[in-house]
Design a protein around this motif. Structure first.
Motif, short mmCIF file in Angstrom:
data_model
loop_
_atom_site.label_atom_id
_atom_site.label_comp_id
_atom_site.label_asym_id
_atom_site.label_seq_id
_atom_site.Cartn_x
_atom_site.Cartn_y
_atom_site.Cartn_z
N GLU A 197 0.75 -1.14 -0.08
CA GLU A 197 0.14 0.06 0.11
C GLU A 197 0.93 1.26 0.04
OE1 GLU A 197 -2.96 -0.22 2.93
OE2 GLU A 197 -3.81 -2.12 2.55
N ASN A 198 1.96 1.20 -0.54
CA ASN A 198 2.93 2.22 -0.84
C ASN A 198 2.51 2.85 -2.30
OD1 ASN A 198 4.62 4.31 -1.09
ND2 ASN A 198 6.36 3.10 -0.18
N ARG A 199 1.62 3.37 -2.44
CA ARG A 199 0.87 3.99 -3.75
C ARG A 199 1.63 4.87 -4.50
NH1 ARG A 199 -3.07 0.03 -2.66
NH2 ARG A 199 -4.38 0.72 -1.24
N GLY A 200 2.60 5.63 -4.02
CA GLY A 200 3.32 6.72 -4.83
C GLY A 200 4.46 5.97 -5.35
N SER A 201 5.36 5.34 -4.27
CA SER A 201 6.68 4.76 -4.75
C SER A 201 6.29 3.52 -5.70
CB SER A 201 7.15 3.97 -3.71
OG SER A 201 7.65 5.03 -2.66
N GLY A 202 4.98 2.85 -5.66
CA GLY A 202 4.67 1.56 -6.66
C GLY A 202 4.29 2.19 -7.99
N ALA A 203 3.67 3.30 -7.90
CA ALA A 203 3.35 3.89 -9.33
C ALA A 203 4.53 4.56 -9.98
CB ALA A 203 2.06 5.12 -9.08
N SER A 204 5.40 5.11 -9.00
CA SER A 204 6.77 5.72 -9.84
C SER A 204 7.47 4.54 -10.45
CB SER A 204 7.42 6.39 -8.62
OG SER A 204 6.67 7.51 -8.30
N LEU A 205 7.67 3.56 -9.73
CA LEU A 205 8.50 2.37 -10.11
C LEU A 205 7.87 1.75 -11.52
CD1 LEU A 205 9.54 0.57 -6.95
CD2 LEU A 205 11.22 1.62 -8.67
N MET A 206 6.33 1.73 -11.37
CA MET A 206 5.77 1.18 -12.87
C MET A 206 6.00 2.27 -13.98
SD MET A 206 2.36 -0.75 -11.56
CE MET A 206 1.84 0.23 -10.04
N ALA A 207 5.80 3.52 -13.28
CA ALA A 207 5.96 4.37 -14.61
C ALA A 207 7.57 4.40 -15.15
CB ALA A 207 5.54 5.96 -13.94
N LYS A 208 8.45 4.34 -14.40
CA LYS A 208 9.83 3.99 -14.79
C LYS A 208 9.90 2.89 -15.94
CE LYS A 208 14.39 3.45 -12.98
NZ LYS A 208 15.47 3.23 -11.73
N ALA A 209 9.03 1.87 -15.45
CA ALA A 209 9.24 0.81 -16.67
C ALA A 209 8.59 1.14 -17.81
CB ALA A 209 8.73 -0.47 -15.96
N ALA A 210 7.48 1.85 -17.43
CA ALA A 210 6.49 2.21 -18.91
C ALA A 210 7.35 3.24 -19.80
CB ALA A 210 5.33 2.59 -18.25
N ILE A 211 8.26 3.97 -19.08
CA ILE A 211 8.97 4.92 -19.94
C ILE A 211 9.80 4.07 -20.72
CG2 ILE A 211 10.75 6.50 -20.03
CD1 ILE A 211 9.15 7.61 -17.38
N SER A 212 10.41 2.80 -20.48
CA SER A 212 11.24 2.09 -21.06
C SER A 212 10.45 1.21 -22.08
CB SER A 212 12.12 1.30 -20.25
OG SER A 212 13.01 2.13 -19.29
N SER A 213 9.21 1.34 -22.31
CA SER A 213 8.32 0.57 -23.10
C SER A 213 8.15 -0.84 -22.59
CB SER A 213 8.89 0.71 -24.52
OG SER A 213 8.95 1.76 -24.98
N HIS A 214 7.80 -0.99 -21.31
CA HIS A 214 7.60 -2.30 -20.51
C HIS A 214 6.13 -2.38 -20.69
CE1 HIS A 214 7.14 -5.19 -17.40
NE2 HIS A 214 8.23 -5.62 -17.70
N ALA A 215 5.51 -3.50 -21.47
CA ALA A 215 4.25 -3.51 -21.77
C ALA A 215 3.44 -3.73 -20.66
CB ALA A 215 4.08 -4.60 -22.97
N PRO A 216 3.76 -4.77 -19.92
CA PRO A 216 2.89 -5.08 -18.56
C PRO A 216 2.57 -3.83 -17.73
CG PRO A 216 4.56 -6.81 -19.10
CD PRO A 216 4.80 -5.84 -19.97
N ALA A 217 3.74 -3.00 -17.66
CA ALA A 217 3.65 -1.76 -16.96
C ALA A 217 2.85 -0.60 -17.41
CB ALA A 217 5.15 -1.24 -16.78
N LEU A 218 2.84 -0.45 -18.64
CA LEU A 218 1.95 0.31 -19.27
C LEU A 218 0.36 -0.14 -19.04
CD1 LEU A 218 3.70 0.77 -22.68
CD2 LEU A 218 3.20 2.59 -21.19
N TYR A 219 0.13 -1.60 -19.31
CA TYR A 219 -1.10 -1.86 -19.13
C TYR A 219 -1.59 -1.67 -17.43
CZ TYR A 219 -5.12 -5.04 -18.72
OH TYR A 219 -6.30 -5.84 -18.77
N SER A 220 -0.74 -2.16 -16.73
CA SER A 220 -1.36 -2.13 -15.19
C SER A 220 -1.47 -0.37 -14.96
CB SER A 220 0.01 -2.52 -14.38
OG SER A 220 0.00 -3.95 -14.40
N LEU A 221 -0.68 0.48 -15.49
CA LEU A 221 -0.97 1.73 -15.36
C LEU A 221 -2.33 2.26 -16.08
CD1 LEU A 221 2.35 3.72 -15.88
CD2 LEU A 221 1.42 3.33 -13.65
N ALA A 222 -2.70 1.51 -17.07
CA ALA A 222 -3.95 1.96 -17.63
C ALA A 222 -4.91 1.31 -16.87
CB ALA A 222 -4.04 0.96 -19.05
N VAL A 223 -5.00 0.22 -16.11
CA VAL A 223 -5.98 -0.43 -15.45
C VAL A 223 -6.21 0.64 -13.90
CG1 VAL A 223 -6.65 -2.18 -13.55
CG2 VAL A 223 -5.86 -2.76 -15.84
N ILE A 224 -4.98 1.11 -13.63
CA ILE A 224 -5.02 2.18 -12.45
C ILE A 224 -5.77 3.45 -12.67
CG2 ILE A 224 -3.63 3.77 -11.11
CD1 ILE A 224 -1.49 1.35 -10.95
#
Length: 373
Positions: free
Chosen positions: A125-152
């Motif tokens: 439940e560390n929403r800020g750090s978790g979302a930041s790490l997923m965004a870092k992966a998404a910037i590198s074109s990590h497809a699962p991270a992009l999709y998870s951010l979309a669900v969020i």
């Protein structure tokens, strides 16, 4: 004191002075490992980390000697770690596991960024750090991270219902689908069909759904051909009962024979393997009775594992109201996998819930519904 010369990969001569400690048993014998250049050892360790089939493959190296232990945690080695190195069991989660994932993420490993981001966002439940790490992966074109951010974005996870951003969710889905993410393509197709966050285009949405099914089937058949694991049972109905992912539903819905048909092309193919982070989420909340918190629910799709971050966040089945999904893609997969055989009319659900029952969001007008198809 022994002075020897070593050459690195760039070809430069490096004078290195090192005290050699020899036990009496091997006195007079040369220790060839000690004279290997660090660059060569790091290259070997990088190859090992990139091909590791499980966390123990790499962990066993760390306990061999102090030199390997120190070189194995270099950023170059951790940045190349394979996704299977992060297949950590929820029951084995510890501060050292957290630190290892953090070091890999800091080294630039996008898979570690995504895995740790999902764990922080949903489990710790560390929403800020978790979302930041997923965004870092998404910037590198990590497809699962992009999709998870979309669900969020679709659900407004970690915030209120007013925090939903449907257009951002569609944009993230489109990017993930372009990178080959099948669930994102399926979600995008449903959004276009329903006009959810984007201008409605039924024909285009249906075409995306067909493409998602075709990609899914091609992926499964390709992996099966590589492993020589094709079986005749893929073309038949599966008679084996499939338990419900949420233990609370097992007393109400008996395990029923399920057809693992995840495409519309007549093949009874096995379900795609869930991502390591989804397995972790399922194990984490499964150990807690399948209840992520008071009044909160898990996504009913067995391969997802995502929990609600607030009450009535997920959409529920419009027919029975007994199951709920974080996304339309999860709903479509679970409908074909199991829910089609156990879905009951809404009247039965209303009778069971009674007046003021928990989870009856439609009565209070706070819950979205999702139609079965």
């Amino acid at each position: 004191m022994t002075v020897f010369e070593r050459r690195d990969f760039a070809g430069d001569n490096m004078a290195c002075r090192k005290r050699r400690r020899l036990s009496p048993g091997i006195a007079g014998k040369r220790d060839f490992f000690d004279v290997l250049p660090d660059d060569l050892v790091i290259s070997i360790l990088s190859k090992l980390s990139s091909t590791a089939a499980c966390p123990s493959d790499f962990a066993n190296v760390l306990i061999v000697c102090k030199r390997l232990n120190s070189l194995a945690v270099r950023p170059l080695v951790l940045s190349k770690a394979s996704p299977k190195m992060f297949a950590i069991k929820a029951k084995s989660w510890s501060e050292s596991a957290h630190r290892f994932l953090k070091n890999c993420a800091d080294a630039g490993n996008v898979e570690a960024c995504y895995t740790l981001g999902m764990i922080l966002f949903y489990c710790l439940e560390n929403r800020g750090s978790g979302a930041s790490l997923m965004a870092k992966a998404a910037i590198s074109s990590h497809a699962p991270a992009l999709y998870s951010l979309a669900v969020i974005q679709f659900n407004g996870s970690g915030g209120s219902k007013n925090d939903k951003d449907l257009r951002a969710g569609v944009a993230l889905c489109a990017r993930a689908a372009f990178l080959g993410h099948i669930d994102a393509l399926r979600e995008l197709g449903h959004c276009l069909q329903d006009g959810y966050g984007v201008r409605q285009n039924v024909a285009k949405g249906r075409r995306f759904l067909v493409q998602a099914n075709a990609r899914e089937l091609a992926t499964v058949l390709s992996s099966a051909a590589t492993s020589n694991n094709f079986t005749r049972s893929w073309l038949t109905w599966s008679p084996h009962p499939i338990p419900h992912p949420n233990p609370r539903h097992n007393h109400r819905h008996q395990a029923v024979p399920g057809c693992l048909l995840l495409s519309d092309f007549g093949c009874n193919v096995p379900a795609p393997e869930a991502h390591q982070s989804s397995k972790f989420l399922a194990e984490w909340f499964g150990a807690r009775g399948g209840v992520p918190g008071p009044g909160l629910r898990l996504c009913s799709h067995v391969g997802c594992g995502r929990p609600e971050t607030r009450k009535h966040e997920f959409r529920r089945c419009s027919v029975c109201g007994a199951v709920n999904y974080c996304s339309r893609a999860c709903q479509a997969l679970d409908w074909k996998l199991r829910h089609k055989a156990e879905c009951a009319p809404v009247e039965r659900w209303l009778d069971e819930e009674g007046d003021g029952g928990e989870g009856n969001g439609a009565v209070h007008g706070n819950d979205d519904v999702i139609a079965e198809s």
